[in-house]
Scaffold this motif. Structure first.
Motif, PDB file in Angstrom:
ATOM      1  N   ILE A 152       0.841  -1.202   0.000  1.00 43.55           N
ATOM      2  CA  ILE A 152       0.000   0.000   0.000  1.00 43.55           C
ATOM      3  C   ILE A 152       0.874   1.249   0.000  1.00 43.55           C
ATOM      4  O   ILE A 152       0.647   2.190  -0.777  1.00 43.55           O
ATOM      5  CB  ILE A 152      -0.946  -0.013   1.228  1.00 43.55           C
ATOM      6  CG1 ILE A 152      -1.981  -1.130   1.105  1.00 43.55           C
ATOM      7  CG2 ILE A 152      -1.635   1.345   1.383  1.00 43.55           C
ATOM      8  CD1 ILE A 152      -2.826  -1.338   2.344  1.00 43.55           C
ATOM      9  N   LEU A 153       1.899   1.245   0.823  1.00 45.89           N
ATOM     10  CA  LEU A 153       2.809   2.386   0.923  1.00 45.89           C
ATOM     11  C   LEU A 153       3.482   2.669  -0.415  1.00 45.89           C
ATOM     12  O   LEU A 153       3.601   3.825  -0.841  1.00 45.89           O
ATOM     13  CB  LEU A 153       3.854   2.101   1.999  1.00 45.89           C
ATOM     14  CG  LEU A 153       4.721   3.256   2.497  1.00 45.89           C
ATOM     15  CD1 LEU A 153       3.874   4.400   3.028  1.00 45.89           C
ATOM     16  CD2 LEU A 153       5.680   2.761   3.563  1.00 45.89           C
ATOM     17  N   GLN A 154       3.881   1.597  -1.102  1.00 51.74           N
ATOM     18  CA  GLN A 154       4.549   1.755  -2.398  1.00 51.74           C
ATOM     19  C   GLN A 154       3.624   2.316  -3.475  1.00 51.74           C
ATOM     20  O   GLN A 154       4.091   2.882  -4.471  1.00 51.74           O
ATOM     21  CB  GLN A 154       5.107   0.406  -2.857  1.00 51.74           C
ATOM     22  CG  GLN A 154       6.260  -0.105  -2.002  1.00 51.74           C
ATOM     23  CD  GLN A 154       6.587  -1.563  -2.284  1.00 51.74           C
ATOM     24  OE1 GLN A 154       6.117  -2.141  -3.268  1.00 51.74           O
ATOM     25  NE2 GLN A 154       7.388  -2.173  -1.420  1.00 51.74           N
ATOM     26  N   ALA A 155       2.301   2.129  -3.286  1.00 48.42           N
ATOM     27  CA  ALA A 155       1.343   2.565  -4.304  1.00 48.42           C
ATOM     28  C   ALA A 155       0.966   4.035  -4.181  1.00 48.42           C
ATOM     29  O   ALA A 155       0.315   4.584  -5.066  1.00 48.42           O
ATOM     30  CB  ALA A 155       0.085   1.697  -4.213  1.00 48.42           C
ATOM     31  N   ILE A 156       1.365   4.685  -3.106  1.00 51.62           N
ATOM     32  CA  ILE A 156       0.998   6.089  -2.888  1.00 51.62           C
ATOM     33  C   ILE A 156       1.805   6.993  -3.812  1.00 51.62           C
ATOM     34  O   ILE A 156       3.027   6.835  -3.957  1.00 51.62           O
ATOM     35  CB  ILE A 156       1.218   6.481  -1.415  1.00 51.62           C
ATOM     36  CG1 ILE A 156       0.274   5.683  -0.509  1.00 51.62           C
ATOM     37  CG2 ILE A 156       0.993   7.981  -1.208  1.00 51.62           C
ATOM     38  CD1 ILE A 156       0.540   5.875   0.973  1.00 51.62           C
ATOM     39  N   THR A 157       1.118   7.925  -4.453  1.00 50.06           N
ATOM     40  CA  THR A 157       1.749   8.921  -5.321  1.00 50.06           C
ATOM     41  C   THR A 157       1.261  10.303  -4.891  1.00 50.06           C
ATOM     42  O   THR A 157       0.372  10.424  -4.039  1.00 50.06           O
ATOM     43  CB  THR A 157       1.365   8.690  -6.800  1.00 50.06           C
ATOM     44  OG1 THR A 157       0.011   9.137  -7.002  1.00 50.06           O
ATOM     45  CG2 THR A 157       1.494   7.226  -7.200  1.00 50.06           C
ATOM     46  N   PRO A 158       1.812  11.364  -5.491  1.00 46.74           N
ATOM     47  CA  PRO A 158       1.292  12.703  -5.172  1.00 46.74           C
ATOM     48  C   PRO A 158      -0.186  12.889  -5.503  1.00 46.74           C
ATOM     49  O   PRO A 158      -0.831  13.812  -4.995  1.00 46.74           O
ATOM     50  CB  PRO A 158       2.168  13.618  -6.039  1.00 46.74           C
ATOM     51  CG  PRO A 158       3.443  12.866  -6.195  1.00 46.74           C
ATOM     52  CD  PRO A 158       3.045  11.432  -6.311  1.00 46.74           C
ATOM     53  N   LYS A 159      -0.734  12.003  -6.341  1.00 47.93           N
ATOM     54  CA  LYS A 159      -2.151  12.094  -6.719  1.00 47.93           C
ATOM     55  C   LYS A 159      -3.074  11.317  -5.777  1.00 47.93           C
ATOM     56  O   LYS A 159      -4.303  11.402  -5.894  1.00 47.93           O
ATOM     57  CB  LYS A 159      -2.339  11.567  -8.152  1.00 47.93           C
ATOM     58  CG  LYS A 159      -1.920  12.535  -9.245  1.00 47.93           C
ATOM     59  CD  LYS A 159      -3.001  13.588  -9.447  1.00 47.93           C
ATOM     60  CE  LYS A 159      -2.764  14.434 -10.686  1.00 47.93           C
ATOM     61  NZ  LYS A 159      -3.839  15.455 -10.847  1.00 47.93           N
ATOM     62  N   THR A 160      -2.508  10.550  -4.860  1.00 45.81           N
ATOM     63  CA  THR A 160      -3.323   9.723  -3.959  1.00 45.81           C
ATOM     64  C   THR A 160      -4.082  10.592  -2.968  1.00 45.81           C
ATOM     65  O   THR A 160      -3.495  11.450  -2.310  1.00 45.81           O
ATOM     66  CB  THR A 160      -2.439   8.719  -3.193  1.00 45.81           C
ATOM     67  OG1 THR A 160      -1.691   7.939  -4.128  1.00 45.81           O
ATOM     68  CG2 THR A 160      -3.302   7.796  -2.343  1.00 45.81           C
ATOM     69  N   ARG A 161      -5.381  10.333  -2.851  1.00 44.95           N
ATOM     70  CA  ARG A 161      -6.202  11.095  -1.911  1.00 44.95           C
ATOM     71  C   ARG A 161      -6.714  10.234  -0.764  1.00 44.95           C
ATOM     72  O   ARG A 161      -7.068  10.777   0.291  1.00 44.95           O
ATOM     73  CB  ARG A 161      -7.396  11.732  -2.635  1.00 44.95           C
ATOM     74  CG  ARG A 161      -6.998  12.816  -3.625  1.00 44.95           C
ATOM     75  CD  ARG A 161      -6.387  14.021  -2.931  1.00 44.95           C
ATOM     76  NE  ARG A 161      -5.799  14.969  -3.881  1.00 44.95           N
ATOM     77  CZ  ARG A 161      -4.512  15.021  -4.177  1.00 44.95           C
ATOM     78  NH1 ARG A 161      -3.654  14.172  -3.594  1.00 44.95           N
ATOM     79  NH2 ARG A 161      -4.054  15.898  -5.055  1.00 44.95           N
ATOM     80  N   ALA A 162      -6.778   8.911  -0.956  1.00 48.21           N
ATOM     81  CA  ALA A 162      -7.325   8.066   0.111  1.00 48.21           C
ATOM     82  C   ALA A 162      -6.914   6.618  -0.081  1.00 48.21           C
ATOM     83  O   ALA A 162      -6.607   6.177  -1.195  1.00 48.21           O
ATOM     84  CB  ALA A 162      -8.847   8.166   0.148  1.00 48.21           C
ATOM     85  N   ILE A 163      -6.935   5.884   1.036  1.00 52.05           N
ATOM     86  CA  ILE A 163      -6.825   4.428   1.039  1.00 52.05           C
ATOM     87  C   ILE A 163      -8.143   3.891   1.579  1.00 52.05           C
ATOM     88  O   ILE A 163      -8.642   4.367   2.607  1.00 52.05           O
ATOM     89  CB  ILE A 163      -5.668   3.944   1.934  1.00 52.05           C
ATOM     90  CG1 ILE A 163      -4.329   4.493   1.413  1.00 52.05           C
ATOM     91  CG2 ILE A 163      -5.631   2.417   2.004  1.00 52.05           C
ATOM     92  CD1 ILE A 163      -3.180   4.292   2.405  1.00 52.05           C
TER      93      ILE A 163
END
Length: 387
Positions: A152-163
């Motif tokens: 999950i951590l690796q999938a976060i980008t500057p465009k990520t708003r929520a998990i």
């Protein structure tokens, strides 16, 4: 006219499609839709005269829900979820928790933003994200469908708003531990994104497994959005009442969305919800115990599929998610099970599982005898078809 619409990129809901197949195959037992067989508690119906006694209840009421229901929900959240409502958060009543999810996505995103879903995902979540012009980012769970925080951590980008997390889980029945959920919640805090926690199946846990609400974590109010529903536990599917606990700073945005799409949740259903939440503890205990007994029957019957299917533990909700050892397309298998064996399940493809053949088995709507017959048909069909 040629239709050009954002809906062309959104998957079609699978349940009406399977429903049509069932209609064309009379006598089919459905292990498809995720509903319960029991009705709302008597206390829900007994509250309706209070609604009828006041003619002003026929007018629009508060966008966020009537005060008496919100106060009742505050007590429930404190007692069961250990979520305290304070100056940093608030409750918004919705027409079901699917609406709550759409409210949240519209409130926190802009066009092209990303929302992380763990696979297999709940299809209406993926659909809502696509409808808003955002992008679902898919992260695999492990072999038991448990969260993998590192991925999950690796999938976060500057465009990520929520998990997004769903526990107890639809479609797998997995229940996430307090440790895992707090780890994801902490990631959201550190990265400045929201944790959307879908808890529609909060009461449905078995064998001593406990449900945990991430919104109960210390200092999590500013970035945790918790979604709840009366549809499952209280037999309220058609009454359309859910609710969300949101950061206070999102209230204005959420009210814009809800005022546009709904104006206010159905007031008659809100009165019924107050009554439901006042039901005696035996109502939930007895009904969930009955489902637990059906679950044991299902587990016992599915044991004979060893070697044909991989079946992960399902400690919550009322689902099992089967990986069938076959090269057959999941939807083709579903159609054959309906047409040839008169038993319906849902294909894993609708939950984002496109590599391999997966099936969701739902057992919440069935009595023991019907469940036994349905699972026997499923076992027989999988034995014959998958070889």
């Amino acid at each position: 006219m040629t239709l050009i619409s954002r809906m062309q990129s959104v998957q079609s809901p699978i349940i009406p499609v399977v429903g049509e197949l069932i209609k064309n195959s009379p006598g089919t037992i459905s292990l498809g839709q995720g509903v319960v067989s029991y009705s709302p508690p008597r206390s829900a119906i007994e509250s309706l005269p209070q609604f009828l006694a006041d003619s002003s209840n026929n007018l629009y009421q508060a966008v966020e829900g009537i005060p008496s229901l919100i106060n009742t929900l505050k007590d429930k959240l404190a007692a069961f979820n250990h979520i305290e409502i304070n100056e940093n958060n608030c409750i918004v009543v919705t027409a079901g928790s699917n609406m709550a999810f759409m409210n949240a996505i519209l409130a926190i995103t802009s066009l092209g933003d990303q929302v992380i879903l763990n696979t297999p995902y709940y299809f209406n979540h993926e659909m809502a994200i696509a409808m808003t012009g955002c992008h679902p980012v898919l992260v695999e769970t492990d072999e038991n469908y448990q969260l993998q925080p590192d991925k999950i951590l690796q999938a976060i980008t500057p465009k990520t708003r929520a998990i997004v997390t769903i526990s107890p889980n639809n479609p797998t029945g997995a229940v996430y531990s307090q440790e895992l959920l707090q780890e994801v919640n902490y990631i959201c805090q550190q990265r400045g994104i929201y944790h959307i926690s879908d808890e529609a199946y909060e009461y449905f846990t078995y064998d001593g497994v406990k449900h945990f609400s991430p919104g109960a974590s210390a200092d999590s109010s500013d970035y945790t959005i918790s979604l709840f529903s009366l549809s499952k536990a209280y037999g309220f599917a058609s009454w359309r009442i859910g609710y969300m606990v949101i950061p206070q700073h999102l209230l204005a945005a959420i009210k814009k969305v809800q005022d546009t799409n709904l104006i206010c949740p159905p007031v008659v259903s809100q009165y019924a919800a107050i009554g439901a939440l006042q039901a005696k503890p035996e109502y939930l205990k007895d009904n969930i115990q009955a489902i637990a007994q059906v679950r044991e029957l299902v587990i016992e019957s599915l044991k004979s599929l060893e070697g044909i299917c991989t079946i992960a533990p399902g400690d919550g909700a009322f689902y099992f998610f089967l990986k069938v050892h076959t090269q057959m397309d999941a939807f083709e298998l579903v159609k054959r099970l309906i047409n040839e064996y008169q038993v319906a399940v849902l294909p894993g493809t609708t939950f984002g599982m496109n590599q391999g053949c997966y099936l969701r088995v739902a057992y919440g709507a069935l009595q023991k005898a019907t469940a036994k017959e349905g699972i026997e048909r499923l076992v027989s069909g999988l034995r014959d078809i998958s070889y």
